[in-house]
Design a protein around this motif. Sequence first.
Motif, short mmCIF file in Angstrom:
data_model
loop_
_atom_site.label_atom_id
_atom_site.label_comp_id
_atom_site.label_asym_id
_atom_site.label_seq_id
_atom_site.Cartn_x
_atom_site.Cartn_y
_atom_site.Cartn_z
N ALA A 41 -31.28 68.02 68.40
CA ALA A 41 -32.20 66.88 68.50
C ALA A 41 -31.49 65.59 68.87
N THR A 42 -30.33 65.34 68.26
CA THR A 42 -29.64 64.06 68.48
C THR A 42 -28.42 64.17 69.39
N LEU A 43 -27.98 65.40 69.67
CA LEU A 43 -26.76 65.69 70.44
C LEU A 43 -25.49 65.20 69.75
N GLU A 44 -25.58 64.94 68.46
CA GLU A 44 -24.40 64.56 67.67
C GLU A 44 -23.46 65.76 67.59
N LEU A 45 -22.17 65.52 67.86
CA LEU A 45 -21.17 66.59 67.85
C LEU A 45 -20.59 66.81 66.46
N GLY A 46 -20.27 68.06 66.17
CA GLY A 46 -19.60 68.43 64.94
C GLY A 46 -20.48 69.34 64.11
N PRO A 47 -19.89 70.14 63.28
CA PRO A 47 -18.46 70.29 63.06
C PRO A 47 -17.79 71.02 64.23
N PHE A 48 -16.48 71.01 64.21
CA PHE A 48 -15.65 71.62 65.24
C PHE A 48 -14.88 72.76 64.60
N LEU A 49 -14.81 73.89 65.29
CA LEU A 49 -14.06 75.04 64.79
C LEU A 49 -12.96 75.36 65.78
N VAL A 50 -11.75 75.60 65.27
CA VAL A 50 -10.59 75.84 66.14
C VAL A 50 -9.94 77.16 65.77
N PHE A 51 -9.64 77.97 66.78
CA PHE A 51 -8.89 79.20 66.60
C PHE A 51 -7.67 79.13 67.49
N GLY A 52 -6.51 79.06 66.89
CA GLY A 52 -5.28 78.98 67.66
C GLY A 52 -4.14 78.55 66.76
N GLY A 53 -2.96 78.60 67.30
CA GLY A 53 -1.78 78.21 66.55
C GLY A 53 -1.54 76.72 66.63
N SER A 54 -0.44 76.30 66.05
CA SER A 54 -0.05 74.89 66.11
C SER A 54 0.36 74.54 67.54
N PRO A 55 0.46 73.25 67.87
CA PRO A 55 0.84 72.86 69.23
C PRO A 55 2.13 73.55 69.67
N GLY A 56 2.08 74.17 70.84
CA GLY A 56 3.24 74.87 71.38
C GLY A 56 3.32 76.33 70.97
N SER A 57 2.46 76.76 70.03
CA SER A 57 2.47 78.15 69.57
C SER A 57 1.41 78.95 70.31
#
Length: 110
Positions: A41-57
């Motif tokens: 309805a509002t196009l408000e973003l969130g929550p966000f889900l992340v699958f992956g390693g730490s930066p560089g992993s």
Amino acid sequence: MIRYLQLKAPSREARTTKQNVRAALEIKPSGVVVWVQFDAATLELGPFLVFGGSPGSPLPDLSAFKVARHTKGNAEGIKAERPAIRHVPKSHFTKYESSVQVYEALFGAP
């Protein structure tokens, strides 16, 4: 730093409990899947889900996840496997409430 990203964006009301993740992302040096939910309805973003390693992993090993199948059957009605696509359940994603938290998860603190 370069992150190889697969982006998913269903609404918060969607009943999706898993995402299809490309196995090719696993061989990239810094693969990650970001699942952005939004309010229809509002196009408000969130929550966000992340699958992956730490930066560089690299992306965590996908071999333990179920192999995806085609949504349509062939002439005999058989839905063939898609060996390059894996189903990753929502429970394997890390939840973040803000885009700042996602940025820090993807690239580290500024």
